[in-house]
Design a protein around this motif. Structure first.
Motif, PDB file in Angstrom:
ATOM      1  N   UNK A 113      -5.089  41.639 -20.128  1.00  0.00           N
ATOM      2  CA  UNK A 113      -4.337  41.486 -19.252  1.00  0.00           C
ATOM      3  C   UNK A 113      -3.903  40.635 -19.549  1.00  0.00           C
ATOM      4  N   UNK A 114      -4.499  39.465 -20.335  1.00  0.00           N
ATOM      5  CA  UNK A 114      -3.467  38.046 -19.998  1.00  0.00           C
ATOM      6  C   UNK A 114      -3.599  38.408 -20.960  1.00  0.00           C
ATOM      7  N   UNK A 115      -3.243  38.371 -22.544  1.00  0.00           N
ATOM      8  CA  UNK A 115      -2.639  38.491 -23.538  1.00  0.00           C
ATOM      9  C   UNK A 115      -1.927  39.313 -24.124  1.00  0.00           C
ATOM     10  N   UNK A 116      -1.892  40.508 -23.658  1.00  0.00           N
ATOM     11  CA  UNK A 116      -1.566  41.662 -24.768  1.00  0.00           C
ATOM     12  C   UNK A 116      -2.719  42.264 -25.562  1.00  0.00           C
ATOM     13  N   UNK A 117      -1.437  43.123 -26.479  1.00  0.00           N
ATOM     14  CA  UNK A 117      -2.199  42.988 -27.702  1.00  0.00           C
ATOM     15  C   UNK A 117      -2.448  42.473 -28.620  1.00  0.00           C
ATOM     16  N   UNK A 118      -3.317  41.899 -29.433  1.00  0.00           N
ATOM     17  CA  UNK A 118      -2.978  40.396 -29.976  1.00  0.00           C
ATOM     18  C   UNK A 118      -2.559  40.417 -31.613  1.00  0.00           C
ATOM     19  N   UNK A 119      -2.100  41.666 -32.004  1.00  0.00           N
ATOM     20  CA  UNK A 119      -1.432  41.522 -33.449  1.00  0.00           C
ATOM     21  C   UNK A 119      -0.096  40.684 -33.537  1.00  0.00           C
ATOM     22  N   UNK A 120       0.707  41.228 -32.617  1.00  0.00           N
ATOM     23  CA  UNK A 120       1.736  40.558 -33.519  1.00  0.00           C
ATOM     24  C   UNK A 120       1.773  39.026 -33.580  1.00  0.00           C
ATOM     25  N   UNK A 121       1.364  38.711 -32.277  1.00  0.00           N
ATOM     26  CA  UNK A 121       0.699  36.846 -32.659  1.00  0.00           C
ATOM     27  C   UNK A 121       0.325  36.727 -34.118  1.00  0.00           C
ATOM     28  N   UNK A 122      -1.164  37.399 -34.172  1.00  0.00           N
ATOM     29  CA  UNK A 122      -2.128  37.029 -35.601  1.00  0.00           C
ATOM     30  C   UNK A 122      -0.725  36.982 -36.847  1.00  0.00           C
TER      31      UNK A 122
END
Length: 559
Positions: A212-221
């Motif tokens: 809810x705070x950061x969304x799906x993490x895979x794009x940033x990873x």
């Protein structure tokens, strides 16, 4: 206080932990009233229901390795950490399907409450070699397992309060020893149920709030670490990738060799409840593994890779960052719960190896149940103290490595092949079992240090000259240790004399428990609990024939 405890979180964490401790003490005091025999102390008198058993089976294994170790693995390797379930999930399912019912039925029939006694009876070993060797293996690796959980507790308490690790180690050790001492398996199973529920909720809530705070993490990873964090092989190729995947899959080989899991099968109240318990355990594991890996991935997003002092801090630091104090206290109590649930189970198994298998089996076969329960509590206290000392010496070692290399792998390689063979292969022998245990344990210990040993002698292969050998040295030791243990078991068993009358023993595996323990018109022995029926102790049944057979051969002392 350390960074992350602002806003009153520290007060709530400590308050939650204190309340949690009081609940555990209450469970221990309640369960202490049920300790009439060593069977009650070690496996709960086979009276634990399927839901509690399913939660307990998973909570006893998931430990600090899951709550701190798997998030730390994801923090370091990225999505490859999801492969932690590659071997574990199918291995646990196969254990429930292929081991649980057989082990539950047979150990009740021959009145065995520990694996070493089960091995001795099934393999008809009158020399004491099987019982003695397996008991030593259990004391060695289960003791190390307890120490690993106490290290994890010390690490977490250091993050939360800023205390020195030794303080956290002592506090965690005292809690584990205390309520195991009070209530034995009843306390362990019911506290596992309580703790397992907290763990499950924690690993559902934390990733949801992070999302809810950061969304799906895979794009940033994908922008961190050169893209390796979004690679299922962590950017590895060739033999490194192959052996990396094999290492994750090999973790599952440890399931049948870890007695703190197997005693859950032995302690369930009815054979017919195994299916429900298995369903509970599988759902628990699937959710928890995914949640733990996601926690590690979100820790990269929040803190950046490599910015934490220790990768083991990923889960508690993310919790303190994302959640308000009260909720953080509950979630971090779940982490402590996981560590304690494993440590108490492992401590109980080590205790049973000393009291039931060594003392009762070799030195005082006439000991009363009251004496055995008393001695079990004394040994629990002594082994707990030794585990605290081990934890102090091992502090600073990553929890993930400490558990897999020095506990889980050793038990899996030494005990697992014998357990599977004893339940499914008629030709296995006592000598084959002993040789297998020694080879499995030795290989696991040596392989863990193999790289250091080869470097010391200047013969360590290089990636350039021999990529296969170089990466083989780095494969998880349970993989080669289990293979060598199985090969030893089979080869030695085939050249040694098998036990006689094995078909009678296997009849127990293949028939319903009520049929095995019922004689025509004569009722069922009083020690049989399947179905909860009021039964007669006078029947002469297949179970009695088995006892008579091994007793006449000098292998079974039916008191």
């Amino acid at each position: 206080m350390p960074e992350g405890l602002a806003g009153g979180a520290g007060v709530w964490v400590l308050g939650t932990f204190a309340a949690y401790l009081l609940v555990l003490i209450g469970i221990g005091l309640w369960a202490s009233r049920m300790m009439d025999s060593v069977g009650d102390y070690v496996i709960g008198g086979r009276q634990i229901g399927p839901v509690v058993t399913g939660f307990s089976e998973r909570a006893s294994e998931m430990s600090g390795w899951l709550t701190l170790g798997v998030p730390a693995d994801a923090y370091g390797t990225g999505i490859m950490a999801f492969l932690n379930g590659l071997g574990m999930i199918p291995a646990d399912l196969l254990a429930w399907a292929g081991i649980a019912k057989r082990l539950r039925k047979y150990t009740e029939i021959v009145r065995s409450v520990t694996l070493p006694t089960f091995f001795e009876t099934r393999l008809q070993d009158g020399t004491g070699m099987v019982k003695g060797t397996s008991a030593v293996v259990l004391m060695l690796f289960e003791g190390g397992y307890v120490g690993a959980q106490i290290v994890a507790a010390g690490t977490l308490l250091q993050v939360l309060t800023g205390v020195e690790p030794v303080v956290g180690i002592v506090v965690g050790g005292v809690i584990v020893v205390g309520y195991t001492l009070l209530g034995g398996y009843f306390a362990v199973a019911w506290s596992d149920y309580f703790q397992g529920a907290i763990i499950l909720v924690a690993f559902i809530i934390l990733p949801i709030i992070a999302f809810s705070n950061y969304g799906i993490p895979f794009g940033e990873l994908a922008n961190v670490g050169g893209g390796s964090l979004t690679s299922i092989t962590a950017g590895l190729t060739g033999w490194a990738a192959i052996f990396g995947i094999i290492s994750y899959a090999a973790i599952g080989l440890g399931v049948p060799g870890n007695p703190h899991i197997m005693v859950r099968f032995m302690g369930i109240d009815r054979v017919k409840n195994v299916r429900l318990a298995a369903l509970v355990a599988q759902l628990f594991m699937f959710v928890a593994y995914i949640g733990a890996a996601l926690v590690g991935l979100y820790a990269i997003v929040v803190f950046g890779q490599g910015d934490l002092a220790q990768a083991d801090n990923a889960m508690p630091r993310l919790t303190l960052t994302l959640l308000p104090g009260a909720v953080a206290g509950v979630v971090l109590a779940a982490a402590l719960a996981a560590m304690m649930s494993s440590a108490d189970s492992q401590l109980l198994v080590a205790t049973s190896a000393v009291v039931e298998d060594v003392y009762h089996g070799f030195f005082n076969q006439q000991a009363t149940e009251a004496q055995l329960v008393l001695y079990s509590r004394v040994v629990t206290l002594a082994l707990g103290g030794a585990s605290i000392l081990f934890a102090y010496g091992a502090k600073g070692t990553p929890i993930y490595t400490l558990v897999l290399d020095y506990a889980w792998g050793g038990l899996g390689a030494s005990i697992g092949p014998t357990l599977i063979a004893a339940l499914w292969w008629k030709r296995v022998t006592a000598k084959g079992s002993v040789a297998s245990m020694i080879v499995g344990a030795t290989t696991m210990i040596v392989w863990t240090q193999l790289g250091t040993i080869l470097e010391t002698f200047g013969i360590m292969p290089t990636q350039e000259a021999s990529p296969f050998l170089y990466n083989l040295v780095g494969v998880y030791g349970l993989f080669p240790a289990f293979i060598l243990s199985v090969l030893t078991l089979v080869s030695v068993s085939l050249v040694t004399k098998p036990p006689s009358g094995v078909d009678e023993h296997f009849d127990v595996f293949d028939k319903p428990l009520s049929q095995v323990t019922s004689g025509t018109g004569s009722g069922t022995p009083s020690y049989v609990t399947d179905g909860g029926r009021d039964v007669s102790p006078k029947a002469v049944t297949e179970a009695d024939n088995i006892r008579a057979h091994v007793g006449a051969s000098g292998y079974w002392n039916d008191e």
